[in-house]
Design a protein around this motif. Structure first.
Motif, PDB file in Angstrom:
ATOM      1  N   SER A 431       6.993 -10.286  -5.455  1.00 37.47           N
ATOM      2  CA  SER A 431       5.791 -10.623  -4.688  1.00 37.47           C
ATOM      3  C   SER A 431       4.621  -9.756  -5.147  1.00 37.47           C
ATOM      4  O   SER A 431       4.804  -8.593  -5.521  1.00 37.47           O
ATOM      5  CB  SER A 431       6.029 -10.429  -3.186  1.00 37.47           C
ATOM      6  OG  SER A 431       6.118  -9.056  -2.854  1.00 37.47           O
ATOM      7  N   TYR A 432       3.436 -10.342  -5.104  1.00 37.72           N
ATOM      8  CA  TYR A 432       2.239  -9.607  -5.513  1.00 37.72           C
ATOM      9  C   TYR A 432       1.936  -8.469  -4.533  1.00 37.72           C
ATOM     10  O   TYR A 432       1.389  -7.437  -4.914  1.00 37.72           O
ATOM     11  CB  TYR A 432       1.042 -10.560  -5.606  1.00 37.72           C
ATOM     12  CG  TYR A 432       1.122 -11.487  -6.797  1.00 37.72           C
ATOM     13  CD1 TYR A 432       0.985 -11.001  -8.098  1.00 37.72           C
ATOM     14  CD2 TYR A 432       1.354 -12.852  -6.629  1.00 37.72           C
ATOM     15  CE1 TYR A 432       1.057 -11.848  -9.190  1.00 37.72           C
ATOM     16  CE2 TYR A 432       1.434 -13.713  -7.723  1.00 37.72           C
ATOM     17  CZ  TYR A 432       1.291 -13.200  -8.996  1.00 37.72           C
ATOM     18  OH  TYR A 432       1.381 -14.032 -10.081  1.00 37.72           O
ATOM     19  N   TRP A 433       2.279  -8.672  -3.256  1.00 39.24           N
ATOM     20  CA  TRP A 433       2.032  -7.628  -2.262  1.00 39.24           C
ATOM     21  C   TRP A 433       2.886  -6.391  -2.558  1.00 39.24           C
ATOM     22  O   TRP A 433       2.401  -5.263  -2.477  1.00 39.24           O
ATOM     23  CB  TRP A 433       2.317  -8.164  -0.871  1.00 39.24           C
ATOM     24  CG  TRP A 433       2.391  -7.106   0.199  1.00 39.24           C
ATOM     25  CD1 TRP A 433       3.416  -6.860   1.045  1.00 39.24           C
ATOM     26  CD2 TRP A 433       1.374  -6.145   0.528  1.00 39.24           C
ATOM     27  NE1 TRP A 433       3.126  -5.810   1.879  1.00 39.24           N
ATOM     28  CE2 TRP A 433       1.874  -5.347   1.574  1.00 39.24           C
ATOM     29  CE3 TRP A 433       0.102  -5.877   0.018  1.00 39.24           C
ATOM     30  CZ2 TRP A 433       1.143  -4.308   2.136  1.00 39.24           C
ATOM     31  CZ3 TRP A 433      -0.625  -4.833   0.577  1.00 39.24           C
ATOM     32  CH2 TRP A 433      -0.106  -4.064   1.624  1.00 39.24           C
ATOM     33  N   LEU A 434       4.147  -6.611  -2.912  1.00 37.53           N
ATOM     34  CA  LEU A 434       5.016  -5.483  -3.257  1.00 37.53           C
ATOM     35  C   LEU A 434       4.519  -4.794  -4.528  1.00 37.53           C
ATOM     36  O   LEU A 434       4.546  -3.560  -4.625  1.00 37.53           O
ATOM     37  CB  LEU A 434       6.460  -5.969  -3.453  1.00 37.53           C
ATOM     38  CG  LEU A 434       7.491  -4.901  -3.852  1.00 37.53           C
ATOM     39  CD1 LEU A 434       7.566  -3.791  -2.814  1.00 37.53           C
ATOM     40  CD2 LEU A 434       8.864  -5.531  -4.065  1.00 37.53           C
ATOM     41  N   LEU A 436       1.369  -4.661  -5.617  1.00 40.34           N
ATOM     42  CA  LEU A 436       0.165  -3.896  -5.280  1.00 40.34           C
ATOM     43  C   LEU A 436       0.517  -2.641  -4.490  1.00 40.34           C
ATOM     44  O   LEU A 436       0.001  -1.547  -4.756  1.00 40.34           O
ATOM     45  CB  LEU A 436      -0.786  -4.781  -4.477  1.00 40.34           C
ATOM     46  CG  LEU A 436      -2.062  -4.106  -3.964  1.00 40.34           C
ATOM     47  CD1 LEU A 436      -2.912  -3.598  -5.121  1.00 40.34           C
ATOM     48  CD2 LEU A 436      -2.860  -5.076  -3.086  1.00 40.34           C
ATOM     49  N   ARG A 437       1.426  -2.790  -3.530  1.00 37.66           N
ATOM     50  CA  ARG A 437       1.802  -1.650  -2.694  1.00 37.66           C
ATOM     51  C   ARG A 437       2.475  -0.557  -3.506  1.00 37.66           C
ATOM     52  O   ARG A 437       2.239   0.637  -3.291  1.00 37.66           O
ATOM     53  CB  ARG A 437       2.734  -2.127  -1.574  1.00 37.66           C
ATOM     54  CG  ARG A 437       2.964  -1.091  -0.483  1.00 37.66           C
ATOM     55  CD  ARG A 437       3.777  -1.689   0.636  1.00 37.66           C
ATOM     56  NE  ARG A 437       5.099  -2.104   0.186  1.00 37.66           N
ATOM     57  CZ  ARG A 437       5.965  -2.765   0.937  1.00 37.66           C
ATOM     58  NH1 ARG A 437       5.635  -3.137   2.155  1.00 37.66           N
ATOM     59  NH2 ARG A 437       7.151  -3.088   0.462  1.00 37.66           N
ATOM     60  N   SER A 438       3.315  -0.955  -4.459  1.00 34.09           N
ATOM     61  CA  SER A 438       4.008   0.027  -5.282  1.00 34.09           C
ATOM     62  C   SER A 438       3.039   0.778  -6.196  1.00 34.09           C
ATOM     63  O   SER A 438       3.180   1.990  -6.405  1.00 34.09           O
ATOM     64  CB  SER A 438       5.106  -0.651  -6.114  1.00 34.09           C
ATOM     65  OG  SER A 438       4.555  -1.636  -6.977  1.00 34.09           O
TER      66      SER A 438
END
Length: 470
Positions: A431-434, A436-438
């Motif tokens: 996922s793009y959210w994961l 970005l968060r990482s």
């Protein structure tokens, strides 16, 4: 924000003054690291919250204890911030986490006696026990480091108490269940050796030390494992390690890496020169080569091997401290040339490195992503190593009030982001959210690495794990 920072500094200063006034020897040239003390409990708690499929018995228990350990940290720090406190005395505020733990366990249908017993155990060890640890090993820990170590031991103890009786009544079937029982009994054996050596000085002699360790292994540990597993534990380990060609190749590869590390240690001892920080980072690189193939191809094998090596590290450290022949002197020579400025009585840096890269494997869940599993490898294996090499070779602009360089921090961020993008390219980040968060977590933790004087090998993996799991 400035007001909050000022209040925190005063809070930390009061704790440090009380620690020193009570004769507790804090690790020199380091602040208290209070934030680090909460991370072990948070790690267990967020693991429980992320367990989507089902709450396993051990995960539910460990996660519940995690919430209580966070409360233990706050109660301990509040108590130590009071003026004219006798630090090593047990105080009424320590009963608060004990009561909360007991209520949680009662809600989980643990029974009144067990709930109260383990509530008092968690409440006392998670607060008062931290101070006893600092008293027993002067100059070895900051307050945050001692809290993290004691809380990790509590989580292990709670998981063993939960799992081993269950495995006795319901013999383990899956390989991971068998590995868990093996490691829990094996580490309890190592803890018993440490406690016996600590309380009975007669066991420091070579003859009695080996007599005690061999007798405890042959007449207590192995029979208990045989009863729990209903099979020969040694034969199971051999058959498990050589059950496929892939595992055989993995074992051979790991043996080569271990032999290489031994060769590096021997070479440094023979050179009779102190190892530089960049030289010590070679072992961080070796952890990358050891752990990443295991995480990709066989996490079950890596899980068992990491626990065995950790137990072996502890035993070797006991042999070094007691100077037990034939390895005692060689281990001490290796300690002298590779000692870190943050090591004192105990060679904690190596143990922290092992725990830092392994602890996501040891969490009681099978739902971790590859990125979460690599929390330790990413931060101390990749990022910290890059920061050390680039900072020492090319660094010329230092952060204020620290010896660490801006160039090293940039290298720390860049190296971690490269690994994260590589994982995304190979489909390990879905996922793009994961993603970005990482990346944001890597940037934030790199900045923390540049400013903190806590032990990186312990602090950074815990912090990355919590960031990725929240």
């Amino acid at each position: 924000m400035d007001t909050l920072i000022v209040h925190y500094d005063r809070f930390e200063k009061r704790i440090m003054q009380n620690v020193e006034r009570n004769g507790l020897r804090h690790r020199p040239k380091a602040n208290t690291g209070l934030w680090l003390g909460t991370l072990v409990g948070l790690s267990a708690a967020v693991t429980l919250l992320k367990e989507e499929n089902s709450y396993s018995e051990i995960c539910l228990f460990v996660g519940t204890i995690g919430f209580s350990l966070v409360l233990c940290s706050f109660c301990l720090y509040i108590r130590l911030s009071m003026q004219h406190v006798t630090a090593k005395d047990f105080h009424a505020i320590y009963f608060l986490p004990a009561i909360v733990t007991s209520i949680h366990l009662l809600a989980a249908n643990r029974g009144l006696l067990m709930s109260v017993t383990w509530g008092l155990t968690v409440g006392s060890l998670g607060t008062w026990g931290v101070l006893q640890l600092m008293s027993a090993f002067p100059y070895c820990f900051t307050m945050g480091e001692a809290t993290a170590i004691m809380h990790s031991f509590i989580l292990f103890l709670m998981s063993a108490v939960t799992n081993l009786p269950l495995r006795y009544h319901l013999p383990p079937i899956h390989d991971n269940d068998i590995s868990t029982a093996l490691l829990q009994v094996g580490i309890l054996y190592v803890v018993s050796v440490c406690l016996l050596c600590g309380y009975f000085p007669v066991l420091h002699s070579t003859k009695y030390f080996y007599l005690m360790t061999v007798s405890l292994l042959c007449f207590i540990t192995l029979p208990i494992l045989y009863i729990i597993l209903d099979q020969n534990p040694i034969m199971w380990i051999i058959s498990f390690a050589f059950s496929s060609h892939k595992r055989v190749l993995l074992v051979i590869y790991w043996v080569i890496c271990v032999l290489l590390s031994i060769f590096i240690i021997i070479y440094q001892i023979l050179s009779k020169s102190q190892a530089a920080s960049s030289t010590r980072k070679i072992f961080h690189i070796l952890t990358i080569f050891i752990f990443i193939p295991g995480m990709i191809y066989d996490t079950s094998m890596l899980y068992l091997a990491s626990g065995v090596i950790f137990a072996l590290f502890v035993v070797l450290e006991v042999i070094r401290l007691l100077k037990v022949p034939p390895l005692g002197k060689a281990l001490q020579d290796g300690f002298v040339v590779f000692v870190d400025e943050k090591d004192s009585l105990i060679s904690l840096t190596a143990l922290y490195l092992m725990c830092g890269v392994s602890f996501p494997l040891w969490m009681p869940t099978s739902n971790l992503t590859m990125l979460a599993l690599m929390s330790g490898v990413l931060t101390v294996g990749v990022g910290d190593t890059a920061a050390s090499f680039i900072g020492s070779k090319l660094g010329s602009h230092k952060w204020m009030d620290t010896d660490k360089t801006i160039e090293g921090t940039v290298a720390c961020v860049f190296s971690q982001v490269c690994v994260i993008l590589a994982l995304a390219c190979y489909g390990f980040i879905d996922s793009y959210w994961l993603l970005l968060r990482s990346i944001l977590a890597a940037v934030a933790i790199s900045l923390i690495e540049a400013r903190t004087n806590q032990v990186d090998n312990l602090a950074l993996p815990l912090l990355m794990y919590v960031c990725l799991m929240i």
